[in-house]
Design an enzyme around this catalytic site. Sequence first.
Site, PDB file in Angstrom:
ATOM      1  N   SER A 288       0.835   3.659   2.410  1.00  0.00           N
ATOM      2  CA  SER A 288       0.813   4.311   3.719  1.00  0.00           C
ATOM      3  C   SER A 288       2.185   4.834   4.153  1.00  0.00           C
ATOM      4  CB  SER A 288       0.274   3.351   4.778  1.00  0.00           C
ATOM      5  OG  SER A 288       1.197   2.299   5.026  1.00  0.00           O
TER       6      SER A 288
ATOM      7  N   SER B 183       0.838  -1.199   0.000  1.00  0.00           N
ATOM      8  CA  SER B 183       0.000   0.000   0.000  1.00  0.00           C
ATOM      9  C   SER B 183       0.871   1.246   0.000  1.00  0.00           C
ATOM     10  CB  SER B 183      -0.918   0.006   1.236  1.00  0.00           C
ATOM     11  OG  SER B 183      -0.148   0.218   2.404  1.00  0.00           O
TER      12      SER B 183
ATOM     13  N   LYS C 101       5.487   0.489   9.550  1.00  0.00           N
ATOM     14  CA  LYS C 101       5.320   1.896   9.907  1.00  0.00           C
ATOM     15  C   LYS C 101       6.645   2.411  10.459  1.00  0.00           C
ATOM     16  CE  LYS C 101       0.860   1.531   9.083  1.00  0.00           C
ATOM     17  NZ  LYS C 101       0.277   2.108   7.856  1.00  0.00           N
TER      18      LYS C 101
END
Length: 306
Positions: free
Chosen positions: A91, A89, A146
């Site tokens: 992100s 993705s 992340k």
Amino acid sequence: MAVYFSIFLVVLTSVCGVIWLYDRYVLLPQRKLKLATAQAQCEGELSEDVKEKILAIPVFIDTPVQIFPVIAFVLILRSFLYEPFQIPSGSMMPTLLDGDFILVNKFNYGLRDPVARNKFVEVGLPERGDVVVFKYPIDTKVDYIKRVIGLPGDRIIYRNKSLYIKSACTEAKTECNEFKQVETTFVSNGDYSDGNVELTRYTSAMPNKTHDILVNNQILPRTAHYYKQSGSQRDEFVVPEGHYFVMGDNRDNSLDGRFWGFVPEENLVGEAVFIWMSFDFERDDSSFLPRWVPTGVRFERLGSIH
């Protein structure tokens, strides 16, 4: 899927290893003894064809014996050193893009067994600014990636799209730190977009690492959906001991710690350290090829992750 593959790899390696040991210490001596007996009963030297037939290994034994060293190497490499991942993705844009293939260093944060994931060797812990892969706390079968924003004991505020960090107090400090705003510097507009909305690119000067982030200035922070922590404001997060607070670099398009809380230390998989391949998938609807077929290779993206 990664969990199931780890279990499958451990089981396959174990089975092949048992067969390899059985062949080496039981079957092989029996074959050598059979060859020696045949040679003793023969007046002349046995032909090479006869020797090969006597020493021949059944296929169901030979195959595990041949592949055992390979899969054992793969198991050790994948479980304790480096594991490949694909970014699914956007992100973590602009640091990581959909189609990037990365290597995750699994040694930096300690060695764990590949199935139960119990740590048996302490090496180190994440630093603020590290890009980490971890088991999603809501569903540990899913791997997330992340950036570490808060360490155990830190207080984090994300307000009006600005980040403030108050590092944890320690016994060695005579005074606790105050909140410090993470400085951001404008880089550009229009290099990245979310649908038809142009995203603004900034350089974020974290205490340990400097990296770029993306912000959608046309939408407000979704504070109402933030993780509610007792005793703190909606946009403030106090990192518990043994946990980490993480955020995506694509600030307004990331399901991260702001919405579901904190990452336990035992959920950490490793640090993302290198992009070893990157594919473009810019294929329009008129193409007869499926969208998962790459349209090109982004060689300029290969290298270390910051």
